[in-house]
Write an enzyme that holds these catalytic residues in place. Sequence first.
Site, mmCIF file in Angstrom:
data_model
loop_
_atom_site.group_PDB
_atom_site.id
_atom_site.type_symbol
_atom_site.label_atom_id
_atom_site.label_comp_id
_atom_site.label_asym_id
_atom_site.label_seq_id
_atom_site.Cartn_x
_atom_site.Cartn_y
_atom_site.Cartn_z
ATOM 1 N N SER A 65 1.930 4.558 -3.780
ATOM 2 C CA SER A 65 1.774 3.662 -2.629
ATOM 3 C C SER A 65 0.794 2.536 -2.940
ATOM 4 C CB SER A 65 1.304 4.435 -1.396
ATOM 5 O OG SER A 65 2.333 5.288 -0.945
ATOM 6 N N ASN A 113 14.373 7.569 -3.431
ATOM 7 C CA ASN A 113 13.682 8.836 -3.224
ATOM 8 C C ASN A 113 14.466 9.820 -2.375
ATOM 9 O OD1 ASN A 113 12.935 6.614 -1.456
ATOM 10 N ND2 ASN A 113 11.762 8.125 -0.312
ATOM 11 N N THR A 172 -14.654 4.298 -9.682
ATOM 12 C CA THR A 172 -14.830 5.149 -10.857
ATOM 13 C C THR A 172 -13.510 5.821 -11.193
ATOM 14 O OG1 THR A 172 -17.132 5.513 -10.308
ATOM 15 C CG2 THR A 172 -16.116 7.128 -11.769
ATOM 16 N N CYS A 191 13.688 14.089 13.442
ATOM 17 C CA CYS A 191 12.756 15.044 14.017
ATOM 18 C C CYS A 191 11.586 15.352 13.105
ATOM 19 C CB CYS A 191 13.484 16.318 14.377
ATOM 20 S SG CYS A 191 14.282 16.140 15.963
#
Lengths: 141, 393
Positions: B73, B153, B239, B326
């Site tokens: 993402s 996907n 980091t 749902c």
Amino acid sequence: MGFTYSEKVMDHFANPRNVGEIENADGIGEVGNSKCGDIMKIYLKIDDNTITDVKFKTFGCGAAIATSSMATELIKGKSIDNALNLTNKAVMEALDGLPPVKVHCSVLAEEAIKSALSDYYKKQGVDPEPIVGKIEDSDKH
Amino acid sequence: MREIYADNAATTKLSPVVLEKMMPYLTDVFGNPSSLYGIGQTAKKAVEDARANIAKNIGAKNPNEVYFTSGGSESDNWALKGVCRRLKKQGKNHIITSKFEHHAILHTCKALEKEGFEVTYLDVYENGIVKPEDVENAIKDETAMVSIMYANNEIGTIQPIEEIGKICKENKVLFHTDAVQAAGYCKINVAEQNIDLLSMTAHKIHGPKGCGLLYIRKGILIDNLIEGGAQERNKRAGTENIAGIVGLDAALQIAVDTMDERNKKLKKLRDKLIDGLLTIPKSRLNGDREKRLPNNLNMCFEGIEGESLLLRLEFKGISASSGSACTSGSLDPSHVLLAIGLPHEIAHGSTRMTFDESTTEEDIDYILSVVPEIVKTLRDMSPLWEKIVKSED
């Protein structure tokens, strides 16, 4: 799924009570539509103001099936007045709650019963609206 | 009871070999790569070794073209926002993508539309595959970027990446691909495939969660998404997730080494399952049958709803997924299934199963033995199925 169902919801989903149809039912109600992913159909047998038998068929998610099952259990053997007073909240409480995104399923269960009762009154030649209230057309839900 | 994990497109189990390679960086070598002393520099070397090896495995010319991120993402957001916002200053305010991209792309496009970008969402047709000529026809002078996923996907369809890359190169438009699902199953060579930017994540290929990468071809100017320290050559602060980066590299290496043989095995199992499930009346496979990931099955069974099917699969020990409304809390079913033209009521009844190398023929036989019964039970209580049957008479 971003939520969990209560044990009672899972029980009523896995072992739904009162599934099926009633031949020559005294009232049949259908609400919801396939586009939204939920359809509930309720069949009532009514003798002497008492709901002597009730069956349902539901296309929908786990909560839709569980609320249908619970709602039928809550009105079976009860008076018409009792059934008319059944709220979606009562169905939810009986199931130990529903995830917020599934509350609409309990509303549908309440409406399905009202729709079946409305059909019953129509068949008796009685205008259902003053008793049951306005029932939304299932296609427009 | 048999337990079958059939949701590898959601995430995968961390490989023990990968974990072993990560362990030193979760324990003794805890140093910050920006530090000058021993354990800091050891950690830094691990990051740079991983970068070099990953570059080799994706066909990048220079390790410095690989930037580590928190996952798919972030990589998708960064690629689109970072590059397009900069190009907008040169009058390039048009983006081309497809209707069935991952939400990391689609929602980023929606956000960019609010900033004044125009976005063209290409059709993916019934087979779930973008037509390269549609990309070519959509390109205009203002086009900043084309972003088309390598493999979908939900339905696993593999896109003609190389052809799209060629078109973009010829038209001097940047090409980004989200290869999160394709990595480990499809060949990736950014040079040969004319890919300018590519997103990938570790946890879909038996690596750890929380680590991914964005390949950015040398010379492409990109604004930072995360500001802060000088990590990733001043382009992505924070980091480094050393263990994650080492894990990503190890997972990709294993995936590349085992790809051909694994794909052959998975395809055979997948095809057996597809053929078996298609014998259920009123069932359909979603997406092209051949041009799809070897481990992906996505099917609809008319008259039933996806979540109910999933819950009953779970009772039988099978973990699968659905594009059902749902599961997302919205009334609309999967945007992917709607994009390939399925009507709402059919799209509600979809299920996705995605396998990995641990899947056996016995698993497939078991799934084939339980699904028809579940579908029948749900159809028997479905007023929609009743209507479908009646309309047939």
